[in-house]
Every structure is written in C-alpha cells, then in structure tokens.
Design an enzyme around this catalytic site. Structure first.
Site, PDB file in Angstrom:
ATOM      1  N   HIS A 255      11.436  -5.678  -0.474  1.00 15.59           N
ATOM      2  CA  HIS A 255      11.424  -4.522  -1.376  1.00 15.59           C
ATOM      3  C   HIS A 255      11.541  -5.005  -2.818  1.00 15.59           C
ATOM      4  O   HIS A 255      12.567  -5.529  -3.227  1.00 15.59           O
ATOM      5  CB  HIS A 255      12.596  -3.586  -0.990  1.00 15.59           C
ATOM      6  CG  HIS A 255      12.772  -2.420  -1.907  1.00 15.59           C
ATOM      7  ND1 HIS A 255      13.950  -1.735  -2.011  1.00 15.59           N
ATOM      8  CD2 HIS A 255      11.929  -1.799  -2.768  1.00 15.59           C
ATOM      9  CE1 HIS A 255      13.836  -0.757  -2.887  1.00 15.59           C
ATOM     10  NE2 HIS A 255      12.614  -0.796  -3.360  1.00 15.59           N
TER      11      HIS A 255
ATOM     12  N   VAL B  93       0.858  -1.195   0.000  1.00 12.17           N
ATOM     13  CA  VAL B  93       0.000   0.000   0.000  1.00 12.17           C
ATOM     14  C   VAL B  93       0.897   1.249   0.000  1.00 12.17           C
ATOM     15  O   VAL B  93       2.122   1.139  -0.014  1.00 12.17           O
ATOM     16  CB  VAL B  93      -0.970  -0.014   1.219  1.00 12.17           C
ATOM     17  CG1 VAL B  93      -1.873  -1.244   1.166  1.00 12.17           C
ATOM     18  CG2 VAL B  93      -0.217   0.022   2.540  1.00 12.17           C
TER      19      VAL B  93
END
Ligand SMILES: C/C=C/C(=O)SCCNC(=O)CCNC(=O)[C@H](O)C(C)(C)COP(=O)(O)OP(=O)(O)OC[C@H]1O[C@@H](n2cnc3c(N)ncnc32)[C@H](O)[C@@H]1OP(=O)(O)O
Length: 715
Positions: free
Chosen positions: A452, A402
């Site tokens: 990531h 998000v």
C-alpha cells in the site's frame, strides 16, 4: 569492550585522534567525556611538541551527536542538574580544544550530526569526504531538543543570524557538497587519503589557528541586535514560530531565544544560556516522544517486522499495472532506485502519460541542480511504457495499481501472474480491499502480498505491507526489501478491513463528520484539529479524498460485508455526509465542485455556507478540550484495537505508521506513545468518559485496560 580515542603523532608532529567509542556510533555520553578529557589533557601536556591536531572517526559515521538512548533515561525534576553539568563539561572541553593554540581540523569521514557537528564547529577547519554517507547538520530540533554542545552559539558566530537561523530551526541534514556550498565545511575530499592530506596541508599552512570569536575585536557576521534588519528578523520569527508550532513544541522558540542571547551577551555566557535551554528541553514529553520515534524508526528500518534468516533480495525488473496517479509514482521511485520498469496500461497514450510524469519530476530536479542530463536519460531509459503484456515477462515483482475493484484485480492476477519470474512476487496496491480475498485469483497465493503506497508516492515516505493468510515469509521479506530499495519505510500489518492506516485515518475523517452532525461550527472543528497538531482539519481532508470516492468506498464495504460475511459498520457519519454532498448537492470533493469548502481560483478556501446553515446548532456548546481529544482519541483507540486484533505486529509499526502515513502529530511520538505520555490509566479513564458522553467508539479496548491494570506502557 571499552572504546578508545586513538592518538597517533606523525613525522610532522601532527596528531591524529581517531574516535572509536564502544557503541555502534560515537555519541556524547560519560564515556565520551572520559575519552575526550584524557585526549585534551594529553594534547595540552604535549602542546609544545605538536604542530596540530586532526580529529576523525573509526566508525562508518563521524559522530552521531548527543546519546539519545541516555537522554531518554533522564527523569524530569530529578536529572536536570546532572544534564546541565554534563553539557557544561562537554562545552568546557571543546573550549579547551579550540583554545589549544594549535590548529585543530575535523576530518569528517561520515555523518557528523548534532553534537557531532558541534565538535566540528569547535575545530578551526573542516574537511569532509564528498560521499553520500556524509551528512552534516544540527538536527536536534527534530528530536525536540536544541544544539546544546555550542551549536547554536558557534553557528551564529560563524555565519551570522540570517544564514544560521534556517538550519537551526529546521534541523536540516546537508549532504557533503551542500554543506560545503552553505559554508558548514571549508573543503571537500575525494577519499580518505585526500581528506587527511588536505587536513595536514591546512595545519602546516596555519600554525597558529584560533576561532574568530576568540580573536580580539570579533563581531558576529551580519551584525547583532543593534542592526534593524536583524532585530526585525528575530521579532518576526516569534509569531511565525508560534503559528507553525501552535505552542505544541517548545524547542524552536528556545532555539530562537538562544540565538537572540548570542547576539546580546559574551560568547561564554551565551554558551551557558544554551546549556540551560538544552537542559530544560531534554526532559519534556515532546523530546522524549521524538527521541523514542527516532529509535523506533531505527527498529522498523532495521527490519523489526521483516522475517529473520531470509537472505536480502533485490528487485531488478518491476512491472506496474495501471499508469494512473499511483502507478506513475511507483514507476518513478522504482526507476530512480535503478530498477527496470515496465509501466503497463490499456492504451499506449495512458502508459506514455504515466512515463511523462517521471520526466516532469526529473526536469524539476534538473532545474534545481539536483539532477544531471545523463542521469535523467538513464532513469527515463529504464522505464518502458507499454500495452503489451509480453513486456512483463521475467519481472521479479509485479505491482498492480488499477482501480479498487475486486473483479478487475482478480482478472489482472489471472492473466498476468504467469509472466512473473520463478519465485516472483505479486503486489497489490490497495488501500481497502482484503489481500486474502484478492489472492483467491492467484495460482501462487504464497507469493501474493499487499503493498500500500501513499499519495503522492514520490513524497510520502511510508509503505504499508499487508500480509495475506497465505503470504509466505519469503514473500514478505522480498516486499520489505523492495520498499527499502525505493527508500521507503516499510511497516508490516496483517490483513484486515482497511489494514491499519486507512482504518485509523478513516476514524479521523469520521470524527469530523460526527461533529458536523452534532451541530458543531465547521471552522471550530478544523481549527481545533490543527491546534492539537493535525496538519489539516478532517473536513478539508475529506474534501481532498473526495466525497465521491468515500461514497464508493462505503458501497465497496457493503459489498465486501456480503461477500465475506463480515459485519463491518458501513453506516458511518462519513458515509452519510458523503451521500448528502454527492446526491443532494452534487459536490463531489475538492477536485470537483468543492465539498465542505468552496475553493477559489487563487487557492484560498472558505466553508461552504450551506453546510453551516443546514447543520450548525448555535446552542451546542462542547468543551474545546473534548473536541480536541475526540479527534486524537478516536485514532488512538482504533489503533489499540488494531494491535489487539493482531492487525498491527508491533507498537513501533503503529507509531511510525501513524506519523508518516496518517499525519498524527510528530510531537506525540505516534498513537501509542501518545497513550504512554498521557498516562495509560489516565488515558483509559478518559476514553471511558468520552465513551459515556459521545459514544461507544471511544470505549477502551480490553488490551488498553489490561495494560493500565498491569501498570505497563505500550512499547
Ligand atoms: C546536545 C546535542 C544533542 C544531540 O546531538 S541529539 C542527537 C543528534 N543526532 C542525530 O539526530 C543523529 C542520529 N543518528 C543518525 O542519524 C544515524 O545513526 C547516523 C547517520 C549517525 C548513522 O547512521 P547508520 O550508520 O545507518 O547507523 P544507525 O543504524 O542509524 O545507528 C546505529 C545504532 O546507533 C544508534 N544511534 C545512532 N545515533 C545515536 C545517538 N545519537 N545516540 C544514541 N544512539 C544512536 C542507533 O539507534 C543504532 O542502534 P541499534 O544498533 O541499537 O539499533
């Protein structure tokens, strides 16, 4: 333990030679020369009683090519004569094999790459197992080398320049079916028995095989340099390569040179020219760096930074929160890897759109013949686009993708973490927010980790795993295994502001902005960055990231400083330039109104004139070398700081992460290998000089000075 080339003759007098060298793979080195030479002597001695020969392997791969570990040891200015002699000796044996007067078949039961495929090319026929493990090709160029075991000369002689030039210059690794379609192998087999049966059948049907180039009247398919289209192709390739490599990588031009010579001189002379060309490349810094990169990739993918003694895990069901650009990409790669995926957003429409992204990519693959309708249906069927939190029940892994907001991420964690299966992992896809801070909302911070991803997720091969203060080794191992399940290379870093990749990437963008503030011509900055091998200039990259996002990152960093009591510098040139663009000019970046560049509808771009008018100082004259080195040194010095602070766990992670995640030039071997090649002391001295001239950001960190003083390299 010493290796063997197992020699077995069957009732049809067909000899099967099974290569089983002492290392983990079969590779061309002194042991190979010894084993192959003894085999050929025996074949020649028993020639009258032999119907043919099958060459195959006892390893999981067929033959891995030249011995990279050995080639890395070659000393420039010393070992070239020995390298040339070795190349000639290997070639001499392959000439004897193909001139045995008996059919020789390569039964390719695993990867046949580089020198491995060069052996196959010297055989008269090639049968390959049609299995995913079989990769075929001449990838030497990706190691800064050329196929020096006869690969250039034989491939051109086998299929002509027009066809051979692409796999030689690009180093393509073909899967078995594609290799067959391209003409690299003649036949495919379903299993080992089928492969051996096909090899034997061909031998029995072709008792007197010889390679085309050894048959009188041989002409290279498609013609030689006397054909205008061939001459034009070679001539046209010269400037094209110069443009592509910027003169930074010598291998492609050498390959082209050997191709041209294959068309000019007789076969054996061309082979000798090829050996000379290979010899001249092996000891270049580029080859050393690219070979080091290959070995460090093996180290990283082999679990270098994964905790040992923890059993391998497999994610079966993954939940992804947020179906934006990152979330939809993560859903795609996860479903492709066979996982059940719940792609959750706050509206059904957004979740459906996220799933439609997978359909779009699968349709593209279908059009290109890389996907079947059945497979597509299976992959799409594994993705549930949902707004219902209950669908996340029982996930082994939930990845939130998000917006970059601590509060939002905290709220997601509190609400949805309880739905994880027992021992399930919570992964946060963030490029800027500290994992330890995000984990404060977790009831099980030991199961909390940063994952990531890079954009676009389906194309970018790297994943940066970030370990928070409380993340357990088990969680790290699970995140590492997930990254490998989706076929990404995982580097592992400790938590800190910007982790490794965003932090170092930020310095690249920032140095571009500093140079603008100093008054340097923007086109010069961009061109010099590309001339040192960066794929795109820092100004274009800033536009891609968008000035809008960078202003937000600066604001977030300011907030984080307050929240964490940190003193991270937020007064950066990137921040100042972004503010000017966003607030004064309402230019938010490439995806909006443009940034440093104006973007035309036809895809072209030009520096926005106002930026030149406002900042360029014609009187400024910085040496080009200083600009080039500032662009690279900035990233390298910051990487050393990451290693010194323990953000990076290994040199290999830094080298791999910099090339695969940031776009640091591949010929350097990565940020730390760049220092090794420059010379550690010399690099430290130059960094100190740049620091005195341009600012403290170049000041050599203590670790660099220690290494220089100790005469150590970054390994
Ligand atoms: C003139 C000619 C020049 C050339 O031919 S240059 C070499 C061109 N060849 C290649 O680029 C291929 C390199 N190798 C590979 O891509 C893969 O390997 C394979 C597909 C052949 C096999 O893959 P997998 O079964 O997964 O093995 P793994 O984990 O990659 O390697 C096992 C160990 O073998 C070492 N190794 C692999 N290839 C070479 C090589 N060409 N020379 C020396 N060592 C090699 C690795 O490093 C590792 O070693 P550790 O176990 O110590 O980590």
């Amino acid at each position: 333990m010493s290796g063997t080339f197992n020699y077995v003759k069957d009732s049809n007098n067909i000899v099967t030679v099974t290569m089983d060298m002492s290392g983990p793979v079969n590779a061309m080195n002194d042991e190979y020369i010894e084993l192959m030479s003894a085999t050929i002597e025996r074949l020649e001695a028993e020639r009258a009683d032999i119907a043919g020969v099958i060459l195959t392997s006892a390893k999981s791969s067929f033959f891995a090519g030249g011995d990279i570990k050995n080639m890395l040891k070659a000393v420039p200015g010393v070992d070239e004569p020995a390298l040339f002699a070795q190349a000639e000796s290997i070639k001499g044996m392959l000439r004897r094999l193909e001139k045995l007067g008996k059919p020789v078949v390569a039964a390719i039961n695993g990867a046949a790459l580089g020198g491995g495929y060069e052996i196959c090319l010297a055989c008269h026929y090639r049968v390959a197992l049609n299995s995913p493990a079989v990769l075929i090709g001449l990838p030497e160029v990706s190691l800064g080398l050329l196929p020096g075991g006869g690969g250039v000369v034989r491939l051109v002689s086998k299929m002509g320049v027009e066809k051979a030039i692409m796999p030689l210059l690009e180093g393509t690794r073909f899967k078995a079916d594609k290799a067959a379609a391209f003409g690299l192998v003649e036949e495919l087999a379903t299993d080992t028995d089928d492969m051996m049966a096909k090899a034997k059948a061909w031998i029995l049907a072709n008792p007197e095989a010889a390679n085309p180039w050894d048959i009188k009247g041989f002409k290279i398919p498609g013609g030689d340099l006397r054909k205008p289209n061939i001459a034009q192709m070679i001539q046209g390739a010269v400037p094209m390569l110069a443009q592509k490599t910027k003169g930074l990588m010598p291998a492609p031009a050498k390959i082209l040179d050997v191709i041209a010579n294959t068309l000019r001189v007789d076969f054996d002379t061309a082979l000798r020219i090829e050996s000379r060309a290979l010899t001249s490349l092996v000891t270049t810094p580029q080859a050393k760096n690219m070979m080091t990169f290959f070995l460090q990739m093996n180290q990283v993918n082999g679990g270098g930074s994964r905790p040992k003694d923890i059993a391998k895990s497999k994610v079966k069901k993954v939940g992804i929160l947020g179906a934006g650009m990152m979330g939809q990409g993560i859903a795609y790669v996860s479903a492709l890897a066979g996982m059940d995926v719940v792609l959750k957003d706050i509206s059904q429409d957004a979740a459906d759109k996220g799933k439609a992204y997978t359909e779009k990519l699968l349709n593209k693959a279908l059009e290109r013949g890389r996907m079947t309708e059945d497979k597509k249906a299976g992959i799409l069927g594994r993705i549930t686009a949902s707004v219902d939190a209950k669908d996340l029940q029982g996930c082994d892994l939930i990845i939130e993708a998000v917006f970059e907001s601590v509060d939002l991420k905290h709220a997601m964690t509190k609400e949805l973490e309880p739905l994880l299966a027992e021992g399930g992992v919570w992964g946060s896809n963030t490029s800027t927010l500290p994992i330890t801070l995000l984990a404060e909302a977790s009831a099980k911070p030991e199961n909390f980790i940063g994952i990531h991803f890079f954009s676009p997720v389906d194309k970018m091969p790297l994943v940066e795993i970030i370990v928070g203060d409380k993340t357990s080794p088990e969680t790290l191992a699970k995140a590492f295994d997930y990254a490998q399940q989706i076929k990404k290379t995982p580097i592992v870093v400790n938590d800190s502001r910007g982790f490794f990749t965003s932090r170092v990437f930020g310095t690249f963008v920032d140095e571009g902005a500093v140079l603008i503030e100093e008054g340097v011509e923007p086109v010069l900055i961009e061109n010099l960055a590309k001339l040192v091998g960066m794929p795109v200039g820092p100004l274009a990259v800033h536009d891609e990231v968008s000035q809008q996002l960078t202003t937000k990152i600066v604001a977030t960093n300011r907030e984080l400083n307050e929240r964490l009591g940190d003193d991270m510098n937020v007064d950066t040139a990137t921040g100042r330039m972004s503010k000017i663009f966003v607030e004064e000019y309402k230019r938010n970046g490439k995806a909006y109104e443009g940034g440093y560049y104006d973007y035309a509808a036809d895809g072209s771009k030009a520096i926005w004139p106002t930026i030149r008018e406002r900042f360029v100082k014609p009187e400024i004259e910085l040496p080009n070398l200083d600009i080039k080195e500032r662009i690279l040194f900035r990233q390298v010095v910051e990487s050393v700081r990451c290693l010194e602070e323990g953000v990076l766990k290994s040199v290999a992670d830094g080298n791999i992460g910099s090339i695969m995640g940031i776009g640091f030039p591949p010929y350097t071997g990565g940020v730390f290998q760049y220092i090794n090649t420059y010379g550690v002391q010399k690099f430290a001295d130059r960094a100190a000089e740049l620091s005195a001239l341009y600012g403290e950001r170049f000041t050599p960190p203590a670790l660099l000075l220690e290494k220089a003083a100790a005469g150590e390299q970054f390994v």
